[in-house]
Design a protein around this motif. Structure first.
Motif: not given
Lengths: 214, 214
Positions: A124-128
DNA sequence: GTCTATAGGCAGATAGAC
DNA sequence: GTCTATCTGCCTATAGAC
């Protein structure tokens, strides 16, 4: 009441654990390390974070929130898209200056051994981050400050991967210039006209402060 | 005499340990893991590699040698400099296809916790890879197949960092396309005329064989 | 909230038989 | 070369006093 009035214990635990994970990795730090540094016992740690997986999940959640806050701070500067990318690169540079790896970059390396509850949070960190970058790049393609060879999404992935990798490789050398060269070289490939160096001249105190949150 | 005629024990130990380090990390695999997989005892492992640090050093030495061999194999193809970079990217892609991280990329993340004897070897891997890339890029600037914004050395560092980072980020997603997009997008920025995709059409058996050594 | 004490397990490593 | 057996130490986690 609390041992130190300025910061509560849970926050100090997170601060120490975050640094240890960024420097040593999730698998190479222990409750004993954190306890020794804070001069409390391991049992006290378990009161605040019942398991190491819980502590890890809290670390990723806080780190992601702080990072998103920093990105939103960059948005508020109202600079060009390219200037936003330069600020973004400075975030990574400040991590390296403190001799750390990006928390989620480190956890990405250890991904296969992470407690399952942490894995989705890392992605999720990478996605955001990627979403923010894609939006900036899209904007830059419109206002003419960025020239992307591929789609905004693919370019966002390229930029993020490149900075994560530059951090990964430069850190063992203890060489900030090595990171800087890769970052500015990358941004130059996205620039119609060559951008200024991302680190010189020195940044304002405000920029530095925003950068150090991650 | 040996339990299996085709491969000696030391080599089989290295094969298993290499995979475990690339998937889990140096700090997250144990002699017990390797012993169980090979159906021998931990004591037998210690006969071949007295300490975990010794095993780790042997892993880096073999990996570096195999990687350099692969790079020299690319040199012998006599393609353009850009085609050599595409082959170089394929080496990384084949690592990802086996769900692994670059061995030295993984060790770079764990650098601060590595036995001191391993550290210089990890940096040497990056140095030698970078030297090869710089030479190829220099050649490409001469023959016109590559257009580098910065020096050949800085561009080499950019390419290596970018592919290491693309591997780092793409692996948790289990998404080879994500790596491919970053790699081809990167190489496109170095191309006067757009290069062909680095993965399609399918490669020759010979190329695949060379790629799988790392 | 923090402590002492301890459980139960796994780590890397060694001694000595075969 | 491989084994059994064992050592020492660290790990995560828990119980229960204060």
């Amino acid at each position: 009441m609390t041992p130190r009035a300025d910061t509560d214990t849970a926050t100090r635990i997170l601060d120490v654990a975050e640094r240890l994970v960024q420097v040593r990795g999730f698998n190479a730090f222990s409750y004993a390390d954190v306890a020794a540094e804070l001069q409390i016992t391991k049992a006290a740690l378990h009161y605040h974070f019942a398991s190491k997986a819980d502590l890890g999940s809290a670390l990723v959640a806080r780190y992601t929130g702080d990072f998103i806050d920093a990105l939103e701070g960059i948005d508020r500067t109202d600079g060009s898209a390219m200037q936003k990318l330069e600020h973004y690169a400075e975030l990574y540079c400040s991590v390296l200056e403190r001799r750390r790896m990006c928390l989620c970059g480190m956890l990405a390396a250890e991904y296969q051994t992470l407690p399952t509850g942490m894995r989705d949070s890392v992605l999720a960190f990478f996605d955001r981050t990627e979403d923010w970058l894609a939006e900036v790049i899209e904007q830059g393609c419109d206002d003419g400050s960025i020239r992307a060879a591929g789609s905004a999404r693919d370019t966002a992935r390229l930029v993020m991967s490149c900075l994560e990798g530059a951090l990964l490789v430069a850190r063992p050398y203890g060489d900030v210039d090595r990171f800087d060269a890769a970052a500015s070289n990358l941004l130059r490939t996205l620039t119609p006209a060559p951008p200024t160096s991302i680190r010189r001249p020195a940044h304002s105190a405000k920029t530095r402060s925003a950068a150090s949150v991650v």
